[in-house]
Design an enzyme around this catalytic site. Structure first.
Site, mmCIF file in Angstrom:
data_model
loop_
_atom_site.group_PDB
_atom_site.id
_atom_site.type_symbol
_atom_site.label_atom_id
_atom_site.label_comp_id
_atom_site.label_asym_id
_atom_site.label_seq_id
_atom_site.Cartn_x
_atom_site.Cartn_y
_atom_site.Cartn_z
ATOM 1 N N GLU A 287 75.510 61.004 13.657
ATOM 2 C CA GLU A 287 74.801 61.739 12.687
ATOM 3 C C GLU A 287 73.291 62.303 13.671
ATOM 4 O OE1 GLU A 287 74.174 59.672 9.042
ATOM 5 O OE2 GLU A 287 75.986 58.616 9.295
ATOM 6 N N CYS A 321 65.052 63.753 10.284
ATOM 7 C CA CYS A 321 65.965 64.679 10.861
ATOM 8 C C CYS A 321 66.222 65.768 9.918
ATOM 9 C CB CYS A 321 67.441 63.744 10.895
ATOM 10 S SG CYS A 321 67.743 62.859 9.436
HETATM 11 P P1 NAD Z 1 67.809 59.178 20.604
HETATM 12 O O1 NAD Z 1 69.068 59.671 20.847
HETATM 13 O O2 NAD Z 1 66.556 59.236 21.677
HETATM 14 O O3 NAD Z 1 68.057 57.510 20.362
HETATM 15 C C1 NAD Z 1 68.765 56.874 19.291
HETATM 16 C C2 NAD Z 1 69.527 55.697 19.873
HETATM 17 O O4 NAD Z 1 70.398 55.962 20.701
HETATM 18 C C3 NAD Z 1 68.389 54.761 20.364
HETATM 19 O O5 NAD Z 1 68.876 53.621 19.706
HETATM 20 C C4 NAD Z 1 68.633 54.782 21.998
HETATM 21 O O6 NAD Z 1 68.329 53.795 22.716
HETATM 22 C C5 NAD Z 1 70.206 55.066 22.067
HETATM 23 N N1 NAD Z 1 70.554 55.715 23.178
HETATM 24 C C6 NAD Z 1 69.842 56.472 23.971
HETATM 25 N N2 NAD Z 1 70.817 57.172 24.895
HETATM 26 C C7 NAD Z 1 71.878 56.458 24.828
HETATM 27 C C8 NAD Z 1 73.243 56.302 25.511
HETATM 28 N N3 NAD Z 1 73.323 57.198 26.587
HETATM 29 N N4 NAD Z 1 74.498 55.764 24.981
HETATM 30 C C9 NAD Z 1 74.113 55.000 23.903
HETATM 31 N N5 NAD Z 1 73.029 54.864 23.157
HETATM 32 C C10 NAD Z 1 71.773 55.587 23.667
HETATM 33 O O7 NAD Z 1 67.058 59.623 19.215
HETATM 34 P P2 NAD Z 1 65.745 59.008 18.964
HETATM 35 O O8 NAD Z 1 64.516 59.628 19.517
HETATM 36 O O9 NAD Z 1 65.733 57.436 18.758
HETATM 37 O O10 NAD Z 1 65.807 59.652 17.104
HETATM 38 C C11 NAD Z 1 65.362 60.790 17.009
HETATM 39 C C12 NAD Z 1 66.606 61.495 16.594
HETATM 40 O O11 NAD Z 1 67.397 61.082 15.764
HETATM 41 C C13 NAD Z 1 66.152 63.018 16.208
HETATM 42 O O12 NAD Z 1 67.041 63.880 16.879
HETATM 43 C C14 NAD Z 1 66.687 62.929 14.761
HETATM 44 O O13 NAD Z 1 67.057 64.337 14.296
HETATM 45 C C15 NAD Z 1 67.954 62.256 14.794
HETATM 46 N N6 NAD Z 1 68.126 61.450 13.264
HETATM 47 C C16 NAD Z 1 69.274 61.963 12.690
HETATM 48 C C17 NAD Z 1 69.622 61.334 11.502
HETATM 49 C C18 NAD Z 1 70.690 61.813 10.725
HETATM 50 O O14 NAD Z 1 71.044 61.071 9.706
HETATM 51 N N7 NAD Z 1 71.199 63.019 11.006
HETATM 52 C C19 NAD Z 1 68.801 60.367 10.952
HETATM 53 C C20 NAD Z 1 67.767 59.957 11.681
HETATM 54 C C21 NAD Z 1 67.245 60.360 13.017
#
Ligand code: NAD
Length: 514
Positions: A287, A321
Protein backbone atom coordinates in the site's frame (compact mmCIF):
# COMPACT_ATOMS: atom_id res chain seq x y z
CA UNK A 1 -16.89 2.28 12.15
CA UNK A 2 -17.15 -1.16 13.55
CA UNK A 3 -17.52 -0.16 17.14
CA UNK A 4 -16.37 3.40 17.55
CA UNK A 5 -19.26 4.24 19.79
CA UNK A 6 -17.69 2.11 22.51
CA UNK A 7 -14.95 4.69 22.93
CA UNK A 8 -16.08 7.15 25.58
CA UNK A 9 -15.37 10.85 25.28
CA UNK A 10 -11.85 11.60 26.42
CA UNK A 11 -11.29 14.73 28.48
CA UNK A 12 -8.27 16.40 26.89
CA UNK A 13 -5.96 18.39 29.13
CA UNK A 14 -4.91 21.75 27.76
CA UNK A 15 -1.24 20.90 28.22
CA UNK A 16 -1.37 17.39 26.99
CA UNK A 17 2.18 16.53 28.03
CA UNK A 18 1.97 18.08 31.49
CA UNK A 19 1.23 15.17 33.79
CA UNK A 20 1.57 12.27 31.45
CA UNK A 21 3.23 9.15 32.62
CA UNK A 22 2.78 5.77 31.06
CA UNK A 23 1.78 2.63 32.94
CA UNK A 24 5.41 2.01 33.92
CA UNK A 25 5.63 5.50 35.41
CA UNK A 26 7.75 6.82 32.54
CA UNK A 27 7.37 10.48 31.75
CA UNK A 28 6.13 10.81 28.18
CA UNK A 29 8.22 13.94 27.78
CA UNK A 30 11.38 11.95 28.27
CA UNK A 31 12.11 10.68 24.79
CA UNK A 32 15.42 8.89 25.49
CA UNK A 33 13.72 6.88 28.22
CA UNK A 34 10.78 6.26 25.94
CA UNK A 35 13.11 4.75 23.41
CA UNK A 36 14.69 2.65 26.17
CA UNK A 37 11.27 1.17 26.86
CA UNK A 38 10.93 0.47 23.16
CA UNK A 39 13.94 -1.79 23.45
CA UNK A 40 12.28 -4.07 25.95
CA UNK A 41 12.26 -7.83 26.24
CA UNK A 42 10.68 -8.65 22.92
CA UNK A 43 12.22 -5.79 20.97
CA UNK A 44 15.54 -6.32 19.34
CA UNK A 45 17.97 -3.60 20.37
CA UNK A 46 18.51 -0.85 17.86
CA UNK A 47 21.38 1.53 18.42
CA UNK A 48 21.43 4.39 15.95
CA UNK A 49 24.80 5.86 15.17
CA UNK A 50 24.74 9.51 16.14
CA UNK A 51 22.96 10.75 19.23
CA UNK A 52 20.47 13.03 17.54
CA UNK A 53 18.27 10.16 16.45
CA UNK A 54 16.68 10.21 19.88
CA UNK A 55 16.19 13.92 19.84
CA UNK A 56 12.61 14.53 18.76
CA UNK A 57 11.68 18.15 19.21
CA UNK A 58 9.68 19.94 16.53
CA UNK A 59 11.06 23.27 17.71
CA UNK A 60 14.66 22.21 17.50
CA UNK A 61 16.45 23.18 14.30
CA UNK A 62 17.70 19.66 13.78
CA UNK A 63 14.45 17.96 14.79
CA UNK A 64 15.79 14.49 14.44
CA UNK A 65 17.91 13.10 11.70
CA UNK A 66 16.49 10.37 9.52
CA UNK A 67 20.02 9.71 8.23
CA UNK A 68 21.17 8.95 11.76
CA UNK A 69 18.20 6.68 12.32
CA UNK A 70 18.57 4.91 9.01
CA UNK A 71 22.30 4.50 9.67
CA UNK A 72 21.50 2.42 12.74
CA UNK A 73 21.01 -1.24 11.99
CA UNK A 74 20.17 -4.44 13.73
CA UNK A 75 22.81 -7.13 13.20
CA UNK A 76 21.79 -9.82 10.71
CA UNK A 77 21.56 -12.38 13.46
CA UNK A 78 18.77 -10.46 15.14
CA UNK A 79 16.47 -10.49 12.11
CA UNK A 80 17.45 -14.12 11.66
CA UNK A 81 16.62 -14.91 15.30
CA UNK A 82 13.33 -13.05 15.09
CA UNK A 83 12.25 -15.14 12.10
CA UNK A 84 13.47 -18.34 13.80
CA UNK A 85 11.43 -17.57 16.93
CA UNK A 86 8.35 -16.60 14.93
CA UNK A 87 8.61 -19.77 12.86
CA UNK A 88 8.77 -21.89 15.98
CA UNK A 89 5.67 -20.17 17.35
CA UNK A 90 3.65 -20.56 14.14
CA UNK A 91 2.35 -24.19 14.27
CA UNK A 92 0.79 -23.94 17.72
CA UNK A 93 -0.81 -20.56 16.96
CA UNK A 94 -2.15 -21.78 13.62
CA UNK A 95 -3.66 -24.89 15.28
CA UNK A 96 -5.84 -22.79 17.56
CA UNK A 97 -9.42 -22.23 16.46
CA UNK A 98 -10.30 -19.12 14.48
CA UNK A 99 -12.69 -18.18 17.26
CA UNK A 100 -9.92 -18.31 19.85
CA UNK A 101 -7.68 -16.00 17.79
CA UNK A 102 -10.61 -13.67 17.05
CA UNK A 103 -11.37 -13.43 20.78
CA UNK A 104 -7.75 -12.45 21.40
CA UNK A 105 -8.01 -9.70 18.76
CA UNK A 106 -11.10 -8.35 20.50
CA UNK A 107 -9.26 -8.31 23.83
CA UNK A 108 -6.43 -6.50 22.06
CA UNK A 109 -8.95 -3.86 20.87
CA UNK A 110 -10.26 -3.45 24.43
CA UNK A 111 -6.72 -2.96 25.74
CA UNK A 112 -5.95 -0.40 23.02
CA UNK A 113 -8.98 1.58 24.13
CA UNK A 114 -8.16 1.22 27.83
CA UNK A 115 -4.63 2.48 27.16
CA UNK A 116 -5.75 5.25 24.83
CA UNK A 117 -4.29 8.15 26.80
CA UNK A 118 -0.82 6.64 26.83
CA UNK A 119 -1.07 5.61 23.17
CA UNK A 120 -2.26 9.08 22.15
CA UNK A 121 0.62 10.58 24.11
CA UNK A 122 3.08 8.39 22.25
CA UNK A 123 1.54 9.26 18.89
CA UNK A 124 1.74 12.98 19.66
CA UNK A 125 5.24 12.83 21.13
CA UNK A 126 6.89 10.39 18.79
CA UNK A 127 5.17 11.09 15.46
CA UNK A 128 4.20 14.75 16.10
CA UNK A 129 0.59 13.99 15.17
CA UNK A 130 -2.16 16.30 16.42
CA UNK A 131 -4.50 15.31 19.24
CA UNK A 132 -7.50 14.66 16.91
CA UNK A 133 -5.25 12.56 14.68
CA UNK A 134 -3.98 10.60 17.68
CA UNK A 135 -7.55 9.92 18.81
CA UNK A 136 -8.50 8.77 15.29
CA UNK A 137 -5.56 6.38 15.36
CA UNK A 138 -6.73 4.78 18.59
CA UNK A 139 -10.19 4.32 17.11
CA UNK A 140 -8.87 2.95 13.83
CA UNK A 141 -6.48 0.51 15.52
CA UNK A 142 -9.30 -0.86 17.70
CA UNK A 143 -11.63 -0.96 14.68
CA UNK A 144 -9.09 -3.00 12.69
CA UNK A 145 -8.85 -5.59 15.48
CA UNK A 146 -12.63 -5.91 15.87
CA UNK A 147 -13.35 -5.88 12.15
CA UNK A 148 -10.76 -8.55 11.35
CA UNK A 149 -12.01 -10.64 14.28
CA UNK A 150 -15.55 -10.49 12.86
CA UNK A 151 -14.39 -11.22 9.30
CA UNK A 152 -12.22 -14.12 10.43
CA UNK A 153 -15.16 -15.87 12.13
CA UNK A 154 -17.12 -15.45 8.90
CA UNK A 155 -14.48 -16.11 6.22
CA UNK A 156 -11.98 -18.52 7.69
CA UNK A 157 -14.34 -21.40 8.34
CA UNK A 158 -14.09 -24.69 6.47
CA UNK A 159 -16.19 -24.41 3.30
CA UNK A 160 -17.78 -27.73 2.41
CA UNK A 161 -18.12 -28.02 -1.37
CA UNK A 162 -20.26 -30.19 -3.62
CA UNK A 163 -19.04 -33.50 -5.03
CA UNK A 164 -20.47 -36.74 -6.44
CA UNK A 165 -21.88 -39.29 -4.02
CA UNK A 166 -19.13 -40.83 -1.98
CA UNK A 167 -16.79 -37.86 -2.27
CA UNK A 168 -16.23 -35.21 0.40
CA UNK A 169 -14.76 -31.87 -0.73
CA UNK A 170 -13.77 -29.04 1.53
CA UNK A 171 -11.74 -25.85 1.35
CA UNK A 172 -9.74 -24.80 4.39
CA UNK A 173 -8.23 -21.35 5.04
CA UNK A 174 -5.06 -21.58 7.11
CA UNK A 175 -2.06 -19.47 8.03
CA UNK A 176 0.84 -19.50 5.56
CA UNK A 177 3.69 -19.30 8.10
CA UNK A 178 5.66 -16.27 9.23
CA UNK A 179 4.79 -12.92 7.68
CA UNK A 180 7.00 -9.86 7.59
CA UNK A 181 5.12 -6.60 8.15
CA UNK A 182 6.70 -3.21 7.41
CA UNK A 183 4.93 0.04 8.24
CA UNK A 184 5.40 3.83 7.92
CA UNK A 185 5.57 6.55 10.58
CA UNK A 186 2.55 8.54 9.43
CA UNK A 187 -0.02 6.15 10.96
CA UNK A 188 2.30 4.57 13.51
CA UNK A 189 -0.50 3.07 15.59
CA UNK A 190 -3.35 2.23 13.19
CA UNK A 191 -1.41 0.81 10.23
CA UNK A 192 1.02 -1.09 12.45
CA UNK A 193 -1.88 -2.66 14.37
CA UNK A 194 -3.99 -3.37 11.28
CA UNK A 195 -1.29 -5.24 9.36
CA UNK A 196 -0.35 -7.40 12.33
CA UNK A 197 -3.90 -8.09 13.50
CA UNK A 198 -4.81 -9.35 10.03
CA UNK A 199 -1.77 -11.60 9.71
CA UNK A 200 -2.24 -13.01 13.22
CA UNK A 201 -5.95 -13.77 13.10
CA UNK A 202 -5.37 -15.93 10.03
CA UNK A 203 -2.97 -18.13 12.02
CA UNK A 204 0.32 -16.63 10.86
CA UNK A 205 3.12 -15.57 13.14
CA UNK A 206 4.66 -12.17 12.41
CA UNK A 207 7.98 -10.38 12.45
CA UNK A 208 6.92 -6.72 12.56
CA UNK A 209 9.08 -3.76 11.65
CA UNK A 210 7.69 -0.31 12.42
CA UNK A 211 9.19 2.84 10.92
CA UNK A 212 12.48 3.84 12.55
CA UNK A 213 10.88 7.10 13.70
CA UNK A 214 8.16 5.40 15.77
CA UNK A 215 9.43 2.31 17.65
CA UNK A 216 7.97 3.19 21.07
CA UNK A 217 4.38 3.17 19.78
CA UNK A 218 4.97 -0.21 18.15
CA UNK A 219 6.48 -1.60 21.34
CA UNK A 220 3.42 -0.58 23.33
CA UNK A 221 1.04 -2.15 20.80
CA UNK A 222 3.01 -5.40 20.84
CA UNK A 223 2.95 -5.41 24.65
CA UNK A 224 -0.83 -5.07 24.51
CA UNK A 225 -1.04 -7.92 21.98
CA UNK A 226 0.85 -10.14 24.41
CA UNK A 227 -1.37 -9.06 27.28
CA UNK A 228 -4.39 -9.91 25.13
CA UNK A 229 -3.09 -13.46 24.68
CA UNK A 230 -0.97 -13.50 21.52
CA UNK A 231 1.91 -15.88 22.37
CA UNK A 232 5.24 -14.14 23.04
CA UNK A 233 6.99 -15.19 19.80
CA UNK A 234 3.92 -15.18 17.54
CA UNK A 235 4.56 -11.46 17.12
CA UNK A 236 8.18 -10.36 17.27
CA UNK A 237 9.27 -6.76 16.92
CA UNK A 238 12.38 -5.73 15.02
CA UNK A 239 13.29 -2.08 15.02
CA UNK A 240 15.48 -0.22 12.59
CA UNK A 241 15.44 1.40 9.19
CA UNK A 242 15.83 0.44 5.54
CA UNK A 243 18.74 -1.94 6.15
CA UNK A 244 16.79 -3.97 8.67
CA UNK A 245 13.76 -4.01 6.37
CA UNK A 246 15.93 -5.21 3.50
CA UNK A 247 17.33 -8.02 5.66
CA UNK A 248 13.82 -9.16 6.49
CA UNK A 249 12.90 -9.21 2.81
CA UNK A 250 16.00 -11.28 2.01
CA UNK A 251 15.08 -13.98 4.51
CA UNK A 252 13.78 -16.82 2.39
CA UNK A 253 11.75 -18.31 5.26
CA UNK A 254 9.26 -15.42 5.13
CA UNK A 255 5.86 -16.64 3.88
CA UNK A 256 4.37 -13.25 2.94
CA UNK A 257 4.98 -9.52 3.14
CA UNK A 258 2.55 -6.75 4.10
CA UNK A 259 4.13 -3.39 3.39
CA UNK A 260 2.83 0.17 3.67
CA UNK A 261 5.12 3.02 2.63
CA UNK A 262 6.46 4.72 -0.45
CA UNK A 263 6.13 3.44 -4.00
CA UNK A 264 9.93 3.43 -4.40
CA UNK A 265 10.42 1.14 -1.39
CA UNK A 266 7.65 -1.19 -2.58
CA UNK A 267 9.45 -1.62 -5.90
CA UNK A 268 12.73 -2.44 -4.15
CA UNK A 269 10.99 -5.04 -2.00
CA UNK A 270 9.27 -6.59 -5.02
CA UNK A 271 12.66 -7.06 -6.67
CA UNK A 272 14.20 -8.63 -3.56
CA UNK A 273 11.36 -11.11 -3.26
CA UNK A 274 12.19 -12.50 -6.69
CA UNK A 275 15.84 -13.26 -5.92
CA UNK A 276 16.84 -16.86 -5.18
CA UNK A 277 16.35 -19.87 -7.39
CA UNK A 278 14.57 -21.86 -4.69
CA UNK A 279 12.82 -18.97 -3.01
CA UNK A 280 9.08 -19.63 -2.75
CA UNK A 281 6.79 -17.22 -4.63
CA UNK A 282 5.03 -15.41 -1.79
CA UNK A 283 2.18 -12.90 -1.50
CA UNK A 284 3.24 -9.26 -1.39
CA UNK A 285 0.69 -6.70 -0.24
CA UNK A 286 1.90 -3.14 -0.94
CA UNK A 287 0.00 0.00 0.00
CA UNK A 288 1.90 2.99 -1.28
CA UNK A 289 1.74 6.67 -2.20
CA UNK A 290 -0.48 8.78 -4.42
CA UNK A 291 -0.64 11.99 -6.42
CA UNK A 292 -4.26 12.63 -5.54
CA UNK A 293 -6.52 15.24 -7.11
CA UNK A 294 -9.72 16.97 -6.09
CA UNK A 295 -11.80 18.27 -8.99
CA UNK A 296 -14.30 21.07 -8.40
CA UNK A 297 -16.99 22.23 -10.82
CA UNK A 298 -18.76 25.58 -10.88
CA UNK A 299 -21.87 24.23 -9.12
CA UNK A 300 -19.97 23.24 -5.98
CA UNK A 301 -20.62 25.03 -2.72
CA UNK A 302 -17.54 27.23 -2.17
CA UNK A 303 -17.71 27.13 1.64
CA UNK A 304 -17.84 23.34 1.62
CA UNK A 305 -15.01 23.14 -0.91
CA UNK A 306 -12.85 25.40 1.26
CA UNK A 307 -13.46 23.31 4.39
CA UNK A 308 -12.86 20.00 2.59
CA UNK A 309 -9.71 21.24 0.86
CA UNK A 310 -8.22 22.38 4.17
CA UNK A 311 -8.93 18.96 5.67
CA UNK A 312 -7.77 16.99 2.65
CA UNK A 313 -4.57 18.91 1.93
CA UNK A 314 -3.33 20.33 5.23
CA UNK A 315 -4.60 18.14 8.07
CA UNK A 316 -1.78 15.98 9.48
CA UNK A 317 0.56 18.52 7.82
CA UNK A 318 -0.35 16.89 4.50
CA UNK A 319 1.38 13.69 5.61
CA UNK A 320 -1.36 11.28 4.61
CA UNK A 321 -1.14 9.01 1.59
CA UNK A 322 -4.75 9.94 0.77
CA UNK A 323 -4.13 13.72 0.98
CA UNK A 324 -5.15 15.92 -1.94
CA UNK A 325 -2.04 17.26 -3.69
CA UNK A 326 -3.79 18.86 -6.66
CA UNK A 327 -6.91 21.01 -6.79
CA UNK A 328 -8.43 21.30 -10.25
CA UNK A 329 -10.98 24.12 -10.39
CA UNK A 330 -13.43 24.78 -13.21
CA UNK A 331 -12.00 27.94 -14.70
CA UNK A 332 -15.35 29.82 -14.73
CA UNK A 333 -15.25 30.50 -10.98
CA UNK A 334 -11.70 29.52 -10.07
CA UNK A 335 -10.83 33.03 -8.84
CA UNK A 336 -13.76 33.06 -6.44
CA UNK A 337 -12.81 29.62 -5.10
CA UNK A 338 -9.17 30.61 -4.63
CA UNK A 339 -10.21 33.77 -2.84
CA UNK A 340 -12.38 31.83 -0.40
CA UNK A 341 -9.72 29.17 0.11
CA UNK A 342 -7.04 31.77 0.80
CA UNK A 343 -9.25 33.31 3.48
CA UNK A 344 -9.86 29.89 5.00
CA UNK A 345 -6.11 29.15 5.04
CA UNK A 346 -5.58 32.25 7.18
CA UNK A 347 -7.55 30.51 9.90
CA UNK A 348 -5.23 27.50 10.06
CA UNK A 349 -3.34 27.32 13.34
CA UNK A 350 0.13 25.91 12.82
CA UNK A 351 1.83 24.87 16.04
CA UNK A 352 2.70 22.26 18.64
CA UNK A 353 1.01 18.93 18.05
CA UNK A 354 0.13 18.69 21.75
CA UNK A 355 -1.88 21.90 21.70
CA UNK A 356 -5.57 21.07 21.11
CA UNK A 357 -5.87 24.29 19.04
CA UNK A 358 -3.37 23.04 16.45
CA UNK A 359 -4.63 22.28 12.94
CA UNK A 360 -1.25 21.73 11.30
CA UNK A 361 1.72 20.38 13.25
CA UNK A 362 5.35 19.86 12.28
CA UNK A 363 6.55 17.40 9.67
CA UNK A 364 8.14 14.18 10.84
CA UNK A 365 11.85 14.95 10.70
CA UNK A 366 14.59 17.20 9.41
CA UNK A 367 14.97 15.33 6.11
CA UNK A 368 11.26 15.73 5.34
CA UNK A 369 11.40 19.40 6.36
CA UNK A 370 14.42 20.17 4.17
CA UNK A 371 12.91 18.39 1.19
CA UNK A 372 9.57 20.17 1.44
CA UNK A 373 11.10 23.60 2.08
CA UNK A 374 13.55 23.28 -0.82
CA UNK A 375 10.73 22.33 -3.19
CA UNK A 376 8.50 25.12 -1.90
CA UNK A 377 11.33 27.58 -2.48
CA UNK A 378 11.82 26.49 -6.10
CA UNK A 379 8.12 27.19 -6.64
CA UNK A 380 8.20 30.63 -4.99
CA UNK A 381 7.22 32.56 -8.16
CA UNK A 382 4.05 30.45 -8.36
CA UNK A 383 2.87 30.83 -4.77
CA UNK A 384 -0.78 31.88 -4.48
CA UNK A 385 -0.99 31.74 -0.71
CA UNK A 386 1.12 30.74 2.27
CA UNK A 387 0.49 31.05 5.99
CA UNK A 388 2.49 31.96 9.08
CA UNK A 389 4.20 29.31 11.21
CA UNK A 390 5.73 29.56 14.72
CA UNK A 391 8.64 31.96 14.57
CA UNK A 392 11.26 29.86 16.31
CA UNK A 393 13.19 27.40 14.23
CA UNK A 394 11.68 23.99 13.87
CA UNK A 395 9.98 21.55 11.57
CA UNK A 396 6.94 23.64 10.65
CA UNK A 397 6.40 23.74 6.88
CA UNK A 398 4.04 26.63 6.05
CA UNK A 399 0.86 25.40 4.35
CA UNK A 400 1.22 26.75 0.82
CA UNK A 401 -0.94 26.91 -2.30
CA UNK A 402 1.01 26.82 -5.56
CA UNK A 403 -0.27 27.46 -9.08
CA UNK A 404 0.71 25.09 -11.88
CA UNK A 405 -0.20 25.43 -15.56
CA UNK A 406 -1.22 21.87 -16.35
CA UNK A 407 -2.36 18.72 -14.59
CA UNK A 408 0.73 17.02 -16.04
CA UNK A 409 3.08 19.47 -14.26
CA UNK A 410 2.71 17.48 -11.04
CA UNK A 411 3.96 13.90 -11.17
CA UNK A 412 5.57 13.41 -7.74
CA UNK A 413 4.06 12.85 -4.31
CA UNK A 414 5.14 15.86 -2.19
CA UNK A 415 4.46 14.51 1.29
CA UNK A 416 3.63 17.68 3.21
CA UNK A 417 1.26 20.68 3.41
CA UNK A 418 1.64 21.88 -0.17
CA UNK A 419 -1.33 22.09 -2.50
CA UNK A 420 -1.03 22.63 -6.26
CA UNK A 421 -3.85 24.37 -8.12
CA UNK A 422 -4.79 24.37 -11.79
CA UNK A 423 -8.00 24.66 -13.84
CA UNK A 424 -10.18 22.68 -16.25
CA UNK A 425 -12.59 23.88 -18.93
CA UNK A 426 -16.37 23.34 -18.82
CA UNK A 427 -17.43 20.21 -20.72
CA UNK A 428 -14.05 18.51 -20.24
CA UNK A 429 -14.62 16.63 -17.00
CA UNK A 430 -14.14 13.16 -18.44
CA UNK A 431 -10.90 14.26 -20.13
CA UNK A 432 -9.74 15.89 -16.87
CA UNK A 433 -10.32 12.68 -14.91
CA UNK A 434 -8.45 10.68 -17.54
CA UNK A 435 -5.51 13.10 -17.44
CA UNK A 436 -5.27 12.54 -13.67
CA UNK A 437 -5.48 8.77 -14.21
CA UNK A 438 -2.61 9.03 -16.67
CA UNK A 439 -0.20 9.87 -13.84
CA UNK A 440 -0.29 6.16 -13.06
CA UNK A 441 -1.15 6.53 -9.37
CA UNK A 442 -4.55 5.33 -8.23
CA UNK A 443 -5.17 6.02 -4.56
CA UNK A 444 -7.82 8.74 -4.01
CA UNK A 445 -9.70 11.22 -6.20
CA UNK A 446 -12.36 13.72 -5.17
CA UNK A 447 -15.13 15.69 -6.85
CA UNK A 448 -17.21 18.58 -5.62
CA UNK A 449 -20.33 19.06 -7.74
CA UNK A 450 -24.09 19.31 -7.48
CA UNK A 451 -24.58 17.66 -10.87
CA UNK A 452 -25.41 13.97 -10.62
CA UNK A 453 -23.98 13.23 -14.08
CA UNK A 454 -20.62 14.59 -13.01
CA UNK A 455 -20.56 12.27 -10.02
CA UNK A 456 -21.35 9.43 -12.44
CA UNK A 457 -18.40 10.45 -14.62
CA UNK A 458 -16.10 10.21 -11.60
CA UNK A 459 -17.51 6.81 -10.64
CA UNK A 460 -17.13 5.52 -14.18
CA UNK A 461 -13.74 6.90 -15.15
CA UNK A 462 -11.62 7.46 -12.03
CA UNK A 463 -9.03 4.68 -11.76
CA UNK A 464 -8.53 4.97 -8.02
CA UNK A 465 -9.12 2.79 -5.00
CA UNK A 466 -11.13 5.45 -3.16
CA UNK A 467 -13.27 8.11 -4.87
CA UNK A 468 -14.97 10.78 -2.77
CA UNK A 469 -17.84 13.08 -3.80
CA UNK A 470 -18.72 16.28 -1.91
CA UNK A 471 -16.58 15.48 1.12
CA UNK A 472 -12.98 15.43 2.20
CA UNK A 473 -10.66 12.83 0.73
CA UNK A 474 -9.17 11.49 3.96
CA UNK A 475 -10.20 9.41 6.95
CA UNK A 476 -11.44 6.13 5.41
CA UNK A 477 -13.43 4.20 8.00
CA UNK A 478 -12.67 0.52 8.65
CA UNK A 479 -15.45 -1.70 7.39
CA UNK A 480 -17.25 1.14 5.58
CA UNK A 481 -14.59 2.55 3.26
CA UNK A 482 -12.06 -0.21 2.58
CA UNK A 483 -8.84 1.60 1.76
CA UNK A 484 -6.08 1.01 -0.79
CA UNK A 485 -5.04 1.89 -4.32
CA UNK A 486 -3.99 0.51 -7.67
CA UNK A 487 -1.21 1.14 -10.19
CA UNK A 488 1.71 2.96 -8.54
CA UNK A 489 -0.41 3.25 -5.38
CA UNK A 490 -0.47 -0.40 -4.46
CA UNK A 491 -1.47 -3.99 -5.03
CA UNK A 492 -4.60 -4.37 -2.95
CA UNK A 493 -6.46 -6.04 -1.30
CA UNK A 494 -7.89 -3.14 0.62
CA UNK A 495 -7.21 -2.73 4.32
CA UNK A 496 -10.39 -2.68 6.39
CA UNK A 497 -12.31 -4.47 3.64
CA UNK A 498 -13.85 -7.91 3.16
CA UNK A 499 -11.12 -9.25 0.86
CA UNK A 500 -8.11 -8.43 3.00
CA UNK A 501 -7.83 -11.52 5.21
CA UNK A 502 -7.92 -14.23 2.49
CA UNK A 503 -4.67 -12.80 1.08
CA UNK A 504 -2.94 -13.74 4.34
CA UNK A 505 -4.16 -17.33 4.12
CA UNK A 506 -3.18 -20.51 2.36
CA UNK A 507 -6.27 -22.06 0.73
CA UNK A 508 -6.10 -25.83 0.99
CA UNK A 509 -8.68 -28.10 -0.65
CA UNK A 510 -9.23 -31.62 0.65
CA UNK A 511 -11.09 -34.30 -1.31
CA UNK A 512 -11.85 -37.63 0.40
CA UNK A 513 -13.34 -40.65 -1.29
CA UNK A 514 -15.66 -41.94 1.37
P1 NAD B 1 9.22 4.52 3.33
O1 NAD B 1 8.95 3.71 2.11
O2 NAD B 1 10.44 5.34 3.37
O3 NAD B 1 9.31 3.57 4.62
C1 NAD B 1 8.26 2.70 4.97
C2 NAD B 1 8.83 1.53 5.75
O4 NAD B 1 9.66 0.75 4.90
C3 NAD B 1 9.72 1.94 6.94
O5 NAD B 1 9.47 1.06 8.00
C4 NAD B 1 11.13 1.77 6.38
O6 NAD B 1 12.12 1.57 7.36
C5 NAD B 1 10.94 0.54 5.51
N1 NAD B 1 11.93 0.36 4.44
C6 NAD B 1 12.64 1.31 3.79
N2 NAD B 1 13.41 0.72 2.84
C7 NAD B 1 13.17 -0.61 2.90
C8 NAD B 1 13.64 -1.74 2.15
N3 NAD B 1 14.53 -1.63 1.16
N4 NAD B 1 13.16 -2.97 2.46
C9 NAD B 1 12.24 -3.12 3.44
N5 NAD B 1 11.76 -2.08 4.18
C10 NAD B 1 12.23 -0.85 3.91
O7 NAD B 1 7.92 5.41 3.59
P2 NAD B 1 7.67 6.46 4.77
O8 NAD B 1 8.40 7.72 4.47
O9 NAD B 1 7.89 5.81 6.09
O10 NAD B 1 6.09 6.70 4.66
C11 NAD B 1 5.49 7.61 3.80
C12 NAD B 1 5.00 6.93 2.53
O11 NAD B 1 4.05 5.93 2.87
C13 NAD B 1 4.28 7.88 1.59
O12 NAD B 1 4.67 7.60 0.27
C14 NAD B 1 2.80 7.54 1.80
O13 NAD B 1 2.00 7.86 0.70
C15 NAD B 1 2.89 6.07 2.05
N6 NAD B 1 1.70 5.58 2.77
C16 NAD B 1 0.78 4.82 2.11
C17 NAD B 1 -0.37 4.39 2.76
C18 NAD B 1 -1.43 3.57 2.06
O14 NAD B 1 -2.26 2.99 2.74
N7 NAD B 1 -1.44 3.51 0.74
C19 NAD B 1 -0.58 4.72 4.10
C20 NAD B 1 0.39 5.49 4.75
C21 NAD B 1 1.54 5.90 4.08
Amino acid sequence: AVNCTRLPQIPLPRDIFGEWKNSEGIDLNDRPTLLETARGVNAIPFEPEGGDAVHADPHHPTGRSRAAIEAGRTPDADVHNAVTRAQAAYPEWDRRTVNERANILERWADLIEENRIELMGLVVKEAFRSIPDALSEVREAADFCRYYAQRARKDLTVHELPGPTGEYNALKMEGRGTWATVSPWNFPLAIFTGQNAAALVCGNSVVAKPAPQTPAIARKVVDLAHQAGVPEDAITLVTGGADVGAEMMSDQRIAGVAFTGSTATAKKIAQTLLVGEHRPIIPFIAETGGVNAMIVDSTALPEQVAADVLTSSFRSAGQRCSASRLLILQEDNADEMIHMLSGAMDMLHVGDPGDPATDVGPVIDRAAYDKMMAYRETMRPRWIKTVAVPEDEGLFVPPTMIQIDDIEDLDTEWFGPILHVTTWKAGKLEETIKRVNAKGYGLTMGLHSRIARNADLLRTHARVGNAYVNRSMIGAVVGSQPFGGEGLSGTGPKAGGPHYLPRFCAERAVSIDT
